[in-house]
Design a protein around this motif. Structure first.
Motif, PDB file in Angstrom:
ATOM      1  N   TYR A   4     -31.741   6.856 -60.297  1.00 32.23           N
ATOM      2  CA  TYR A   4     -31.821   5.472 -60.755  1.00 32.23           C
ATOM      3  C   TYR A   4     -30.404   4.924 -60.859  1.00 32.23           C
ATOM      4  O   TYR A   4     -29.549   5.536 -61.499  1.00 32.23           O
ATOM      5  N   SER A   5     -30.156   3.766 -60.245  1.00 31.68           N
ATOM      6  CA  SER A   5     -28.844   3.159 -60.309  1.00 31.68           C
ATOM      7  C   SER A   5     -28.929   1.783 -60.945  1.00 31.68           C
ATOM      8  O   SER A   5     -29.845   1.006 -60.659  1.00 31.68           O
ATOM      9  N   TYR A   6     -27.971   1.487 -61.818  1.00 32.47           N
ATOM     10  CA  TYR A   6     -27.912   0.160 -62.428  1.00 32.47           C
ATOM     11  C   TYR A   6     -26.465  -0.193 -62.746  1.00 32.47           C
ATOM     12  O   TYR A   6     -25.581   0.665 -62.707  1.00 32.47           O
ATOM     13  N   LYS A  29     -32.151  -0.843 -70.624  1.00 31.61           N
ATOM     14  CA  LYS A  29     -32.817  -0.215 -69.481  1.00 31.61           C
ATOM     15  C   LYS A  29     -34.127   0.498 -69.855  1.00 31.61           C
ATOM     16  O   LYS A  29     -34.311   1.697 -69.590  1.00 31.61           O
ATOM     17  N   SER A 162     -31.455  -5.569 -62.877  1.00 29.48           N
ATOM     18  CA  SER A 162     -32.463  -4.523 -62.978  1.00 29.48           C
ATOM     19  C   SER A 162     -31.880  -3.174 -62.538  1.00 29.48           C
ATOM     20  O   SER A 162     -30.719  -2.874 -62.801  1.00 29.48           O
ATOM     21  N   TYR A 163     -32.673  -2.376 -61.847  1.00 26.97           N
ATOM     22  CA  TYR A 163     -32.206  -1.093 -61.342  1.00 26.97           C
ATOM     23  C   TYR A 163     -32.887  -0.812 -60.020  1.00 26.97           C
ATOM     24  O   TYR A 163     -33.856  -1.482 -59.638  1.00 26.97           O
ATOM     25  N   LYS A 164     -32.394   0.183 -59.317  1.00 25.26           N
ATOM     26  CA  LYS A 164     -32.974   0.567 -58.028  1.00 25.26           C
ATOM     27  C   LYS A 164     -33.129   2.077 -57.991  1.00 25.26           C
ATOM     28  O   LYS A 164     -32.294   2.807 -58.536  1.00 25.26           O
TER      29      LYS A 164
END
Length: 199
Positions: A4-6, A29, A162-164
């Motif tokens: 998960y990246s943010y 998050k 958000s996150y990816k």
């Protein structure tokens, strides 16, 4: 395994909290805190407004999780103490339930309003969809020493609130690069400590 990246927009040492040998993600998050599984990775990259969009702020492997109540009793060193030193001033152990009513208690902290007044927006975001804190002793927190990622890893900075998610195959080059740095634990101080007096 999923990564998960943010973007770590504000890095005060609160989210994530890299102190006392454990990197914790206890506020902000909620999507990552709710869905990340044990063994997954969480990457935080720098913000564009600080000209650090291509820098890695921290990387942690989710080793365990806990509820807010368990975190409150199990990690007292991470509780927020606003008149204390920088480590505790931005402590992330700020939520637990009233034992009689079950209502959430938001301790005086970075996420409350001045004067220990509850910040309902932060309370709802942090606790509304998940009662979960992510913990790791397998982490690298660079903070103000955040290294610049190679150009080939630019996709890991998502540039949005958000996150990816990335698959293990996608994440492999990033993990390999981090391994070449031969660093672990807390390497630097939080990026925003220099401006902490403004808060």
């Amino acid at each position: 395994m999923t990564l998960y990246s943010y973007v770590v927009r504000w890095d005060h040492g609160s989210a994530p909290n890299p102190f006392y040998g454990v990197c914790s993600l206890a506020t902000c998050k909620p999507g990552i805190r709710k869905h990340a599984k044990l063994g997954d990775w969480v990457l935080g990259t720098g913000s564009a407004e600080r000209k650090m969009a291509d820098h890695a702020v921290f990387l942690m492997r989710v080793e365990s999780d806990t509820t807010f109540d368990e975190y409150w009793t199990g990690f007292p060193l991470k509780r927020a103490v606003l008149n204390g030193g920088m480590k505790v001033r931005f402590g992330d152990n700020i939520y637990h339930r009233n034992k009689k009513t079950g209502a959430w208690i938001q301790e005086d902290s970075r996420h409350s309003q001045h004067g220990a007044v509850v910040n309902e927006t932060n309370l709802k975001r942090d606790t509304g969809t998940t009662d979960r804190v992510l913990l790791s002793t397998e982490f690298v927190y660079w903070g103000d020493q955040a290294p610049k990622m190679p150009a080939g890893l630019a996709k890991f900075h998502i540039g949005q609130p958000s996150y990816k998610k990335f698959t293990d195959a996608d994440a492999a080059p990033l993990l390999t690069w981090v391994g070449t740095l031969n660093q672990s634990g807390r390497v630097g101080d939080p990026i925003d400590w220099i401006d902490a007096h403004k808060w």
